[in-house]
Structure formats: C-alpha cells, structure tokens
Design a protein around this motif. Structure first.
Motif, PDB file in Angstrom:
ATOM      1  N   GLU A 241       0.808  -1.214   0.000  1.00 28.07           N
ATOM      2  CA  GLU A 241       0.000   0.000   0.000  1.00 28.07           C
ATOM      3  C   GLU A 241       0.847   1.271   0.000  1.00 28.07           C
ATOM      4  OE1 GLU A 241      -0.316  -2.365   2.437  1.00 28.07           O
ATOM      5  OE2 GLU A 241       0.130  -1.416   4.331  1.00 28.07           O
ATOM      6  N   HIS A 242       2.132   1.172   0.279  1.00 32.42           N
ATOM      7  CA  HIS A 242       3.016   2.339   0.255  1.00 32.42           C
ATOM      8  C   HIS A 242       3.824   2.438  -1.031  1.00 32.42           C
ATOM      9  CE1 HIS A 242       2.115   1.946   4.545  1.00 32.42           C
ATOM     10  NE2 HIS A 242       2.209   3.259   4.538  1.00 32.42           N
ATOM     11  N   GLN A 243       3.660   1.474  -1.906  1.00 31.45           N
ATOM     12  CA  GLN A 243       4.365   1.484  -3.179  1.00 31.45           C
ATOM     13  C   GLN A 243       3.675   2.444  -4.140  1.00 31.45           C
ATOM     14  OE1 GLN A 243       7.079  -0.330  -4.294  1.00 31.45           O
ATOM     15  NE2 GLN A 243       7.422  -1.144  -2.257  1.00 31.45           N
ATOM     16  N   PRO A 244       4.441   3.165  -4.964  1.00 35.36           N
ATOM     17  CA  PRO A 244       3.807   3.992  -5.994  1.00 35.36           C
ATOM     18  C   PRO A 244       3.039   3.101  -6.967  1.00 35.36           C
ATOM     19  CG  PRO A 244       6.182   4.352  -5.917  1.00 35.36           C
ATOM     20  CD  PRO A 244       5.872   3.236  -4.986  1.00 35.36           C
ATOM     21  N   ILE A 245       1.947   3.584  -7.470  1.00 36.52           N
ATOM     22  CA  ILE A 245       1.157   2.831  -8.432  1.00 36.52           C
ATOM     23  C   ILE A 245       1.588   3.259  -9.830  1.00 36.52           C
ATOM     24  CG2 ILE A 245      -1.163   2.393  -9.303  1.00 36.52           C
ATOM     25  CD1 ILE A 245      -2.165   3.015  -6.449  1.00 36.52           C
ATOM     26  N   CYS A 246       2.045   2.288 -10.616  1.00 33.97           N
ATOM     27  CA  CYS A 246       2.480   2.548 -11.984  1.00 33.97           C
ATOM     28  C   CYS A 246       1.691   1.670 -12.935  1.00 33.97           C
ATOM     29  CB  CYS A 246       3.969   2.229 -12.158  1.00 33.97           C
ATOM     30  SG  CYS A 246       5.073   3.270 -11.223  1.00 33.97           S
ATOM     31  N   THR A 247       1.397   2.217 -14.073  1.00 29.63           N
ATOM     32  CA  THR A 247       0.753   1.415 -15.104  1.00 29.63           C
ATOM     33  C   THR A 247       1.763   0.410 -15.648  1.00 29.63           C
ATOM     34  OG1 THR A 247       1.399   2.890 -16.899  1.00 29.63           O
ATOM     35  CG2 THR A 247      -0.709   3.378 -15.782  1.00 29.63           C
ATOM     36  N   GLN A 248       1.269  -0.597 -16.304  1.00 27.96           N
ATOM     37  CA  GLN A 248       2.156  -1.575 -16.941  1.00 27.96           C
ATOM     38  C   GLN A 248       3.072  -0.882 -17.943  1.00 27.96           C
ATOM     39  OE1 GLN A 248       2.505  -4.756 -16.063  1.00 27.96           O
ATOM     40  NE2 GLN A 248       4.132  -5.015 -17.570  1.00 27.96           N
ATOM     41  N   GLU A 249       2.518   0.055 -18.686  1.00 33.56           N
ATOM     42  CA  GLU A 249       3.314   0.806 -19.674  1.00 33.56           C
ATOM     43  C   GLU A 249       4.458   1.564 -18.991  1.00 33.56           C
ATOM     44  OE1 GLU A 249       2.582   4.009 -23.275  1.00 33.56           O
ATOM     45  OE2 GLU A 249       1.099   3.872 -21.664  1.00 33.56           O
ATOM     46  N   THR A 250       4.174   2.188 -17.861  1.00 34.30           N
ATOM     47  CA  THR A 250       5.211   2.917 -17.121  1.00 34.30           C
ATOM     48  C   THR A 250       6.265   1.956 -16.597  1.00 34.30           C
ATOM     49  OG1 THR A 250       3.645   4.643 -16.510  1.00 34.30           O
ATOM     50  CG2 THR A 250       5.641   4.470 -15.187  1.00 34.30           C
ATOM     51  N   GLN A 251       5.843   0.823 -16.059  1.00 31.76           N
ATOM     52  CA  GLN A 251       6.800  -0.168 -15.563  1.00 31.76           C
ATOM     53  C   GLN A 251       7.705  -0.673 -16.676  1.00 31.76           C
ATOM     54  OE1 GLN A 251       4.758  -3.227 -13.294  1.00 31.76           O
ATOM     55  NE2 GLN A 251       3.583  -1.682 -12.182  1.00 31.76           N
TER      56      GLN A 251
ATOM     57  N   LEU B 139       8.504   0.987 -19.418  1.00 31.94           N
ATOM     58  CA  LEU B 139       9.401   2.082 -19.777  1.00 31.94           C
ATOM     59  C   LEU B 139      10.544   2.192 -18.768  1.00 31.94           C
ATOM     60  CD1 LEU B 139      10.162   4.486 -21.527  1.00 31.94           C
ATOM     61  CD2 LEU B 139       8.557   5.867 -20.204  1.00 31.94           C
ATOM     62  N   ILE B 140      10.238   2.068 -17.483  1.00 35.36           N
ATOM     63  CA  ILE B 140      11.277   2.106 -16.450  1.00 35.36           C
ATOM     64  C   ILE B 140      12.267   0.966 -16.657  1.00 35.36           C
ATOM     65  CG2 ILE B 140      11.699   1.784 -13.976  1.00 35.36           C
ATOM     66  CD1 ILE B 140       9.017   3.337 -13.520  1.00 35.36           C
ATOM     67  N   ALA B 141      11.760  -0.230 -16.940  1.00 33.19           N
ATOM     68  CA  ALA B 141      12.641  -1.374 -17.179  1.00 33.19           C
ATOM     69  C   ALA B 141      13.539  -1.127 -18.383  1.00 33.19           C
ATOM     70  CB  ALA B 141      11.810  -2.641 -17.369  1.00 33.19           C
ATOM     71  N   LYS B 142      12.975  -0.549 -19.436  1.00 32.17           N
ATOM     72  CA  LYS B 142      13.762  -0.250 -20.641  1.00 32.17           C
ATOM     73  C   LYS B 142      14.864   0.771 -20.322  1.00 32.17           C
ATOM     74  CE  LYS B 142      13.179   1.298 -25.410  1.00 32.17           C
ATOM     75  NZ  LYS B 142      12.229   1.781 -26.418  1.00 32.17           N
ATOM     76  N   LEU B 143      14.517   1.797 -19.578  1.00 28.59           N
ATOM     77  CA  LEU B 143      15.514   2.796 -19.196  1.00 28.59           C
ATOM     78  C   LEU B 143      16.595   2.193 -18.308  1.00 28.59           C
ATOM     79  CD1 LEU B 143      13.212   5.868 -18.489  1.00 28.59           C
ATOM     80  CD2 LEU B 143      14.932   5.679 -20.306  1.00 28.59           C
TER      81      LEU B 143
ATOM     82  N   VAL C 214      22.052   5.057 -18.215  1.00 29.91           N
ATOM     83  CA  VAL C 214      21.064   5.386 -17.188  1.00 29.91           C
ATOM     84  C   VAL C 214      21.464   4.733 -15.871  1.00 29.91           C
ATOM     85  CG1 VAL C 214      18.653   5.097 -16.466  1.00 29.91           C
ATOM     86  CG2 VAL C 214      19.195   5.777 -18.818  1.00 29.91           C
ATOM     87  N   GLU C 215      21.839   3.466 -15.905  1.00 25.83           N
ATOM     88  CA  GLU C 215      22.271   2.774 -14.690  1.00 25.83           C
ATOM     89  C   GLU C 215      23.483   3.468 -14.063  1.00 25.83           C
ATOM     90  OE1 GLU C 215      21.353   0.176 -12.524  1.00 25.83           O
ATOM     91  OE2 GLU C 215      19.502   0.661 -13.559  1.00 25.83           O
TER      92      GLU C 215
END
Length: 116
Positions: A4-14, A16-20, A26-27
């Motif tokens: 419940e304290h985790q940010p809510i991200c759409t699958q698309e956002t997740q 994109l984050i993984a791709k970045l 970026v790393e």
C-alpha cells in the motif's frame, strides 16, 4: 515496504522504467546519484544555512554559483537581477533541459537558520 506504500504505476510505465534501467548510461547515472546522495544533502544544508531573506539573496546566490562551478559546470554567471545561471552543453541534438530553483527564504533578516 508494504504494497500500500508502493507507488502505483501502469504496466506501460513499468515497461518504460525497465527499458531505461537496461540502458548502461542510465544505470551509471543512477549509481552516481546514489553515491553522491550525502554530498547533495550536505550542499542543501550549506545553502539553507546561508541567510537569504526576500530581496537579499546575494550571498546564497554566490555560494550556489560556486557549487555549480565546483560540480564542473563551465558556464556559470548571474544575470542583471541576480539569477544564477549555469549552462552545461550536451553532446547531441536532443531537447534542452532547464532546471530552476528559488533560493530565497521567508525568514526575516537575522532569524537563526541552523538546519537540524
């Protein structure tokens, strides 16, 4: 951390984050940000403790300009109304990134401003 304290991200956002995160540059940047975290906190404290009541931000601006120059920003200056401007040219033809900040405080002159 509970869910419940985790940010809510759409699958698309997740995705994109993984791709970045898969990009070595970026790393490397994220790792550098983590390594420099305490240094940045120390700089924030340093800036915060420089008195800068409204319309008297000169000393804080001077310290901020020195920090930018020390960080390797080659083009640092103040404009005619006291804004500190640092310019670091990129290496590509991408969009320009502008970062702004407000450096005065609402404390009247003489107010103790020691960070605790």
């Amino acid at each position: 951390m509970s869910q419940e304290h985790q940010p809510i991200c759409t699958q698309e956002t997740q995705e994109l984050i993984a791709k970045l995160r898969a990009c070595p540059a970026v790393e490397k940047g994220l790792a550098q940000a983590e390594e420099q975290h305490q240094q940045r906190i120390n700089e924030q404290v340093q800036l915060t403790e420089v008195p800068a009541p409204p319309f008297h931000e000169e000393e804080r601006a001077k310290v901020f300009a020195q920090l930018l120059a020390a960080a390797g920003i080659p083009d640092v200056h103040q404009d005619q109304i006291g804004n500190v401007i640092g310019r670091l040219k990129g290496i590509g033809n991408g969009p320009t990134l502008v970062i702004g900040a407000h450096i005065d405080t609402v404390f009247k002159e003489g107010t103790p401003i020691k960070v605790s």
